[in-house]
Design a protein around this motif. Structure first.
Motif, PDB file in Angstrom:
ATOM      1  N   ALA A 104       9.912  41.964 -18.537  1.00  7.47           N
ATOM      2  CA  ALA A 104      11.309  41.495 -18.511  1.00  7.47           C
ATOM      3  C   ALA A 104      11.719  40.904 -19.862  1.00  7.47           C
ATOM      4  O   ALA A 104      12.867  41.052 -20.287  1.00  7.47           O
ATOM      5  CB  ALA A 104      11.491  40.465 -17.400  1.00  7.47           C
ATOM      6  N   ASN A 105      10.778  40.247 -20.521  1.00  6.58           N
ATOM      7  CA  ASN A 105      11.090  39.632 -21.820  1.00  6.58           C
ATOM      8  C   ASN A 105      10.942  40.596 -22.993  1.00  6.58           C
ATOM      9  O   ASN A 105      11.254  40.246 -24.130  1.00  6.58           O
ATOM     10  CB  ASN A 105      10.192  38.414 -22.046  1.00  6.58           C
ATOM     11  CG  ASN A 105      10.491  37.296 -21.063  1.00  6.58           C
ATOM     12  OD1 ASN A 105      11.646  37.107 -20.673  1.00  6.58           O
ATOM     13  ND2 ASN A 105       9.461  36.570 -20.654  1.00  6.58           N
ATOM     14  N   ASN A 106      10.455  41.800 -22.702  1.00  9.43           N
ATOM     15  CA  ASN A 106      10.293  42.811 -23.754  1.00  9.43           C
ATOM     16  C   ASN A 106      10.753  44.162 -23.207  1.00  9.43           C
ATOM     17  O   ASN A 106      10.110  45.185 -23.414  1.00  9.43           O
ATOM     18  CB  ASN A 106       8.824  42.868 -24.201  1.00  9.43           C
ATOM     19  CG  ASN A 106       8.631  43.720 -25.443  1.00  9.43           C
ATOM     20  OD1 ASN A 106       9.553  43.900 -26.237  1.00  9.43           O
ATOM     21  ND2 ASN A 106       7.444  44.272 -25.595  1.00  9.43           N
ATOM     22  N   ALA A 107      11.892  44.132 -22.499  1.00 10.76           N
ATOM     23  CA  ALA A 107      12.363  45.306 -21.769  1.00 10.76           C
ATOM     24  C   ALA A 107      12.660  46.482 -22.686  1.00 10.76           C
ATOM     25  O   ALA A 107      12.458  47.645 -22.319  1.00 10.76           O
ATOM     26  CB  ALA A 107      13.605  44.950 -20.963  1.00 10.76           C
ATOM     27  N   ASN A 108      13.121  46.210 -23.891  1.00 10.17           N
ATOM     28  CA  ASN A 108      13.489  47.284 -24.818  1.00 10.17           C
ATOM     29  C   ASN A 108      12.294  48.153 -25.205  1.00 10.17           C
ATOM     30  O   ASN A 108      12.464  49.310 -25.590  1.00 10.17           O
ATOM     31  CB  ASN A 108      14.127  46.695 -26.075  1.00 10.17           C
ATOM     32  CG  ASN A 108      14.807  47.751 -26.925  1.00 10.17           C
ATOM     33  OD1 ASN A 108      15.722  48.421 -26.469  1.00 10.17           O
ATOM     34  ND2 ASN A 108      14.333  47.910 -28.160  1.00 10.17           N
ATOM     35  N   ALA A 109      11.092  47.594 -25.083  1.00  7.71           N
ATOM     36  CA  ALA A 109       9.898  48.372 -25.397  1.00  7.71           C
ATOM     37  C   ALA A 109       9.639  49.447 -24.338  1.00  7.71           C
ATOM     38  O   ALA A 109       9.019  50.470 -24.617  1.00  7.71           O
ATOM     39  CB  ALA A 109       8.681  47.451 -25.504  1.00  7.71           C
ATOM     40  N   VAL A 110      10.119  49.210 -23.123  1.00 11.94           N
ATOM     41  CA  VAL A 110       9.915  50.163 -22.024  1.00 11.94           C
ATOM     42  C   VAL A 110      11.045  51.186 -21.986  1.00 11.94           C
ATOM     43  O   VAL A 110      10.805  52.391 -21.921  1.00 11.94           O
ATOM     44  CB  VAL A 110       9.834  49.413 -20.670  1.00 11.94           C
ATOM     45  CG1 VAL A 110       9.575  50.417 -19.543  1.00 11.94           C
ATOM     46  CG2 VAL A 110       8.744  48.350 -20.699  1.00 11.94           C
ATOM     47  N   VAL A 111      12.277  50.705 -21.981  1.00  7.40           N
ATOM     48  CA  VAL A 111      13.454  51.578 -21.969  1.00  7.40           C
ATOM     49  C   VAL A 111      14.408  51.107 -23.067  1.00  7.40           C
ATOM     50  O   VAL A 111      14.799  49.940 -23.083  1.00  7.40           O
ATOM     51  CB  VAL A 111      14.178  51.541 -20.602  1.00  7.40           C
ATOM     52  CG1 VAL A 111      15.399  52.458 -20.630  1.00  7.40           C
ATOM     53  CG2 VAL A 111      13.234  51.946 -19.480  1.00  7.40           C
ATOM     54  N   LYS A 112      14.749  51.986 -23.966  1.00 10.70           N
ATOM     55  CA  LYS A 112      15.639  51.607 -25.063  1.00 10.70           C
ATOM     56  C   LYS A 112      16.974  51.086 -24.524  1.00 10.70           C
ATOM     57  O   LYS A 112      17.597  51.697 -23.666  1.00 10.70           O
ATOM     58  CB  LYS A 112      15.892  52.811 -25.984  1.00 10.70           C
ATOM     59  CG  LYS A 112      14.648  53.310 -26.709  1.00 10.70           C
ATOM     60  CD  LYS A 112      14.043  52.230 -27.601  1.00 10.70           C
ATOM     61  CE  LYS A 112      12.813  52.747 -28.334  1.00 10.70           C
ATOM     62  NZ  LYS A 112      12.158  51.662 -29.111  1.00 10.70           N
ATOM     63  N   GLY A 113      17.382  49.939 -25.052  1.00  9.68           N
ATOM     64  CA  GLY A 113      18.637  49.346 -24.635  1.00  9.68           C
ATOM     65  C   GLY A 113      18.547  48.476 -23.405  1.00  9.68           C
ATOM     66  O   GLY A 113      19.548  47.902 -22.972  1.00  9.68           O
ATOM     67  N   ALA A 114      17.335  48.352 -22.833  1.00  6.82           N
ATOM     68  CA  ALA A 114      17.172  47.551 -21.618  1.00  6.82           C
ATOM     69  C   ALA A 114      16.985  46.086 -21.972  1.00  6.82           C
ATOM     70  O   ALA A 114      16.587  45.724 -23.084  1.00  6.82           O
ATOM     71  CB  ALA A 114      15.975  48.045 -20.816  1.00  6.82           C
ATOM     72  N   ASP A 115      17.298  45.224 -20.998  1.00  5.10           N
ATOM     73  CA  ASP A 115      16.981  43.807 -21.117  1.00  5.10           C
ATOM     74  C   ASP A 115      16.460  43.325 -19.764  1.00  5.10           C
ATOM     75  O   ASP A 115      16.343  44.108 -18.817  1.00  5.10           O
ATOM     76  CB  ASP A 115      18.197  42.989 -21.560  1.00  5.10           C
ATOM     77  CG  ASP A 115      19.400  43.168 -20.636  1.00  5.10           C
ATOM     78  OD1 ASP A 115      19.203  43.228 -19.401  1.00  5.10           O
ATOM     79  OD2 ASP A 115      20.529  43.242 -21.148  1.00  5.10           O
ATOM     80  N   GLY A 116      16.131  42.065 -19.666  1.00  5.53           N
ATOM     81  CA  GLY A 116      15.528  41.532 -18.451  1.00  5.53           C
ATOM     82  C   GLY A 116      16.383  41.689 -17.216  1.00  5.53           C
ATOM     83  O   GLY A 116      15.871  41.791 -16.106  1.00  5.53           O
ATOM     84  N   SER A 117      17.698  41.749 -17.388  1.00  4.72           N
ATOM     85  CA  SER A 117      18.587  41.823 -16.231  1.00  4.72           C
ATOM     86  C   SER A 117      18.758  43.236 -15.673  1.00  4.72           C
ATOM     87  O   SER A 117      19.049  43.414 -14.488  1.00  4.72           O
ATOM     88  CB  SER A 117      19.964  41.253 -16.595  1.00  4.72           C
ATOM     89  OG  SER A 117      20.581  42.049 -17.603  1.00  4.72           O
ATOM     90  N   ASN A 118      18.572  44.249 -16.525  1.00  8.54           N
ATOM     91  CA  ASN A 118      18.819  45.609 -16.038  1.00  8.54           C
ATOM     92  C   ASN A 118      17.597  46.517 -16.090  1.00  8.54           C
ATOM     93  O   ASN A 118      17.690  47.706 -15.744  1.00  8.54           O
ATOM     94  CB  ASN A 118      19.968  46.261 -16.830  1.00  8.54           C
ATOM     95  CG  ASN A 118      19.636  46.444 -18.305  1.00  8.54           C
ATOM     96  OD1 ASN A 118      18.493  46.326 -18.725  1.00  8.54           O
ATOM     97  ND2 ASN A 118      20.661  46.727 -19.108  1.00  8.54           N
ATOM     98  N   LEU A 119      16.448  46.000 -16.506  1.00  6.36           N
ATOM     99  CA  LEU A 119      15.259  46.836 -16.643  1.00  6.36           C
ATOM    100  C   LEU A 119      14.894  47.524 -15.331  1.00  6.36           C
ATOM    101  O   LEU A 119      14.612  48.718 -15.305  1.00  6.36           O
ATOM    102  CB  LEU A 119      14.068  45.995 -17.132  1.00  6.36           C
ATOM    103  CG  LEU A 119      12.727  46.733 -17.232  1.00  6.36           C
ATOM    104  CD1 LEU A 119      12.826  47.897 -18.212  1.00  6.36           C
ATOM    105  CD2 LEU A 119      11.619  45.773 -17.651  1.00  6.36           C
ATOM    106  N   GLY A 120      14.902  46.751 -14.251  1.00  8.07           N
ATOM    107  CA  GLY A 120      14.537  47.331 -12.957  1.00  8.07           C
ATOM    108  C   GLY A 120      15.418  48.496 -12.567  1.00  8.07           C
ATOM    109  O   GLY A 120      14.932  49.555 -12.141  1.00  8.07           O
ATOM    110  N   TRP A 121      16.738  48.343 -12.737  1.00 12.42           N
ATOM    111  CA  TRP A 121      17.667  49.405 -12.379  1.00 12.42           C
ATOM    112  C   TRP A 121      17.506  50.621 -13.276  1.00 12.42           C
ATOM    113  O   TRP A 121      17.588  51.767 -12.807  1.00 12.42           O
ATOM    114  CB  TRP A 121      19.108  48.887 -12.451  1.00 12.42           C
ATOM    115  CG  TRP A 121      19.403  47.857 -11.410  1.00 12.42           C
ATOM    116  CD1 TRP A 121      19.612  46.528 -11.589  1.00 12.42           C
ATOM    117  CD2 TRP A 121      19.509  48.081 -10.001  1.00 12.42           C
ATOM    118  NE1 TRP A 121      19.834  45.896 -10.390  1.00 12.42           N
ATOM    119  CE2 TRP A 121      19.781  46.827  -9.397  1.00 12.42           C
ATOM    120  CE3 TRP A 121      19.403  49.215  -9.187  1.00 12.42           C
ATOM    121  CZ2 TRP A 121      19.939  46.683  -8.026  1.00 12.42           C
ATOM    122  CZ3 TRP A 121      19.560  49.078  -7.824  1.00 12.42           C
ATOM    123  CH2 TRP A 121      19.828  47.823  -7.257  1.00 12.42           C
TER     124      TRP A 121
END
Length: 200
Positions: free
Chosen positions: A150-167
């Motif tokens: 959640a604190n490094n969401a952009n590493a998983v999906v470009k443009g992601a953050d902790g609030s939208n990573l799951g979606w």
């Protein structure tokens, strides 16, 4: 446990464990890769779901853990996409969802309408157990990824953050989740009923 049931358990455990190894290491058998940049569609969950159905919760959990350990090893030694390297080198993400595949499948098939196994109701239960097991794997991978990244969401999906990573993960893995659930819902009853005939 009778001698016959013990022999059946040992034989099925060995067969399913060997299948997991072959699926994991033979290209395009256990992992069907559509693009090199994203995780492949798995067929190994079918084997773990069958373990839960045929061997119960403990057997399903054990072979799920076996699959998880292989996933962890492959992430370190044979990873082919960046998401696998990032996510599945985490032991919890690699192993826990796989264990729960077998647990959920075992619970659905062996603890709902227990007397119905080899009849039409048993076949339906196998299909439901297959779908539930497949969705359990995807859901837990997404949930654990959100927890750990959640604190490094952009590493998983470009443009992601902790609030939208799951979606974003749900959207990105939707094709995988649907394909794996459909495979399980169709193939698990066919394979499961065939193998269940040998159980005494």
């Amino acid at each position: 446990m009778t001698r016959k049931s013990s022999a059946y358990t040992i034989a099925i455990t060995g067969i399913l464990a060997a299948m997991i190894i072959m699926q994991a290491y033979i290209p395009m058998v256990g992992y069907i890769r559509i693009t090199p940049l994203w995780p492949a569609i798995s067929t190994i969950h079918l084997t773990v779901i069958l373990a839960g159905i045929l061997l119960g919760v403990r057997g399903g959990a054990g072979l799920g853990a076996f699959w998880g350990c292989i996933s962890l090893i492959k992430a370190y030694t044979d990873a082919t996409d960046p998401v696998t390297i990032l996510l599945f080198r985490n032991p919890l993400i690699a192993i826990l969802p796989r264990i729960m595949v077998g647990v959920v499948a075992g619970l659905v098939f062996n603890h709902i309408a227990k007397k119905h196994q080899k009849d039409v109701v048993g076949t339906i239960k196998m299909s439901v157990a297959g779908v539930c097991g497949a969705l359990t794997n995807t859901s837990l991978v997404i949930a654990l990824t959100w927890v750990f990244f959640a604190n490094n969401a952009n590493a998983v999906v470009k443009g992601a953050d902790g609030s939208n990573l799951g979606w974003l993960l749900i959207g990105a893995l939707a094709i995988n989740a649907i394909a794996e659930a459909l495979l399980a819902g169709i193939l698990v009853p066919i394979l499961g009923q065939a193998l269940l005939r040998f159980k005494r």
